[in-house]
Scaffold this motif. Structure first.
Motif, short mmCIF file in Angstrom:
data_model
loop_
_atom_site.label_atom_id
_atom_site.label_comp_id
_atom_site.label_asym_id
_atom_site.label_seq_id
_atom_site.Cartn_x
_atom_site.Cartn_y
_atom_site.Cartn_z
N ASP A 68 20.87 56.41 79.72
CA ASP A 68 19.97 57.33 80.60
C ASP A 68 20.60 58.57 80.73
O ASP A 68 20.54 59.37 81.59
CB ASP A 68 19.52 56.62 81.92
CG ASP A 68 20.36 56.15 82.59
OD1 ASP A 68 21.58 56.10 81.87
OD2 ASP A 68 19.78 56.24 83.80
N GLY A 69 22.06 59.34 80.30
CA GLY A 69 22.64 60.60 80.40
C GLY A 69 23.42 60.63 81.52
O GLY A 69 23.83 61.71 81.45
N ARG A 70 23.73 59.82 82.23
CA ARG A 70 24.66 60.13 83.27
C ARG A 70 26.22 59.37 82.96
O ARG A 70 26.55 59.01 81.94
CB ARG A 70 24.52 58.21 84.53
CG ARG A 70 23.46 58.81 84.85
CD ARG A 70 22.90 57.71 86.20
NE ARG A 70 22.71 56.55 85.39
CZ ARG A 70 22.73 55.24 86.54
NH1 ARG A 70 22.15 55.40 87.83
NH2 ARG A 70 22.32 54.23 86.03
N PHE A 71 26.77 60.38 83.90
CA PHE A 71 28.25 60.40 83.20
C PHE A 71 29.46 60.43 85.10
O PHE A 71 28.50 61.06 85.75
CB PHE A 71 28.93 61.71 83.34
CG PHE A 71 28.38 62.72 82.92
CD1 PHE A 71 29.41 63.67 83.62
CD2 PHE A 71 27.71 63.39 82.73
CE1 PHE A 71 28.85 64.60 84.06
CE2 PHE A 71 26.78 65.00 82.62
CZ PHE A 71 28.03 65.88 83.33
N VAL A 72 30.59 60.08 84.97
CA VAL A 72 31.10 60.30 86.30
C VAL A 72 32.82 61.12 86.18
O VAL A 72 33.20 60.27 84.40
CB VAL A 72 31.60 59.24 87.00
CG1 VAL A 72 32.27 58.08 85.98
CG2 VAL A 72 32.19 59.38 88.20
N PHE A 73 33.60 61.96 86.64
CA PHE A 73 34.86 62.48 86.47
C PHE A 73 35.17 62.57 88.09
O PHE A 73 34.71 62.66 89.08
CB PHE A 73 34.74 63.85 85.42
CG PHE A 73 33.88 64.70 85.62
CD1 PHE A 73 34.76 65.51 86.83
CD2 PHE A 73 32.44 64.96 85.69
CE1 PHE A 73 34.16 66.96 86.66
CE2 PHE A 73 31.84 66.19 86.29
CZ PHE A 73 32.40 66.62 86.97
N GLY A 74 36.33 63.26 87.72
CA GLY A 74 37.07 63.31 88.95
C GLY A 74 38.57 64.34 88.75
O GLY A 74 38.43 64.33 88.28
#
Length: 280
Positions: A68-74
């Motif tokens: 559904d187009g979700r992503f994560v980074f930091g």
């Protein structure tokens, strides 16, 4: 005059149709867009959402994308302040420069630490090296679990006794910065899962004592340190709020507490900056 009037009306009509068609074409040409949730500050984790099927790059590193187009980074404690996020879909591309705010970190003086944990004897050097390699390996896990996109909860109740980023001085000797959130609590107090996840490691390590690492998906993991007891084992799936361990005083400590850490693979992030987390 009537002929000129009819010609002008016809020209206006044609121009109106052309303008309407142009506007329709522009509205159909949708450039990629995205939403970000989190703070643009050193040590933060950010959650993103864009159109399904997009390709997302953070500093030219392609990020996993959920269906559904979700992503994560930091970004880490001492990360540069300028970064780039790029979203591509079909032949369209959006490049966004992200500017993070710098942080100032305290110096924390800790006394009463057993000297073997300040300057470890040579005979434990190999063990420490193996511990570090083992932890590094499990933190390389990038699964498709989507638990990281939930709203987190605190893993224990208690006073915040240590914060992310502070420079540690043990018995007067400077050491590495602290990369976790310390929660003071008595030995035996319950530790619960801040997110659902899968247990990757449950071992007794030299510096961190009884240590538990839980995968929340997309390269994000929680580490729980200085425990007195495990309630789960490697391979177990845990649910948010489930008791997973008990607070202890194992490893390099001066008293019982939970040291909770968040990693984006090898990047150490600040648990206190997790989007949606409420710290009493």
């Amino acid at each position: 005059m009537k002929v000129w009037a009819k010609a002008l009306l016809l020209l206006a009509s044609v121009s109106g149709v052309a303008l309407a068609q142009s506007q329709t074409q522009l509205s159909e040409l949708k450039l990629p867009a995205f939403e970000l949730k989190g703070q643009l500050i050193q040590g933060s984790l950010l959650l993103g959402k864009t159109a399904p099927g997009s390709t997302v790059f953070f500093n030219n590193i392609e990020l996993p994308l959920s269906v559904d187009g979700r992503f994560v980074f930091g970004v880490g404690r001492d990360a540069p302040l300028k970064h780039q996020l790029k979203v591509q879909i079909n032949d369209q591309q959006l490049v966004k420069e992200l500017v993070f705010s710098p942080r100032e970190y305290d110096v924390q003086y800790v006394t009463g630490v057993a000297q073997k944990y300040v300057t470890p004897p040579k005979e434990v050097t190999e063990r420490i090296s193996k511990d570090n390699q083992r932890v590094r390996k499990v933190r390389e896990t990038v699964s498709g679990l989507v638990y990281i996109f939930a709203t987190p909860i605190m893993p224990a109740n208690g006073r915040i006794s240590g914060v992310y980023g502070s420079q540690r001085v043990f018995n007067g000797e400077p050491r590495n910065p602290h990369y976790g959130l310390d929660i003071a609590a008595p030995t035996g107090a319950k530790v619960i899962a801040p997110f659902s996840g899968k247990v990757l490691l449950a071992e007794d390590l030299y510096f961190s004592g009884l240590t538990l690492i839980v995968d929340h998906g997309f390269g994000i993991s929680s580490t729980f340190m200085h425990l007195s007891k495990f309630d789960v084992a490697v391979g177990d799936t845990v649910q948010q709020g489930q008791k997973i361990a008990e607070v202890g005083a194992s490893g390099r400590v001066t008293g019982p507490h939970l040291d909770w850490r968040i990693n984006w693979q090898q990047e150490r992030l600040d648990p206190a900056l997790l989007p949606g987390l409420i710290i009493p």
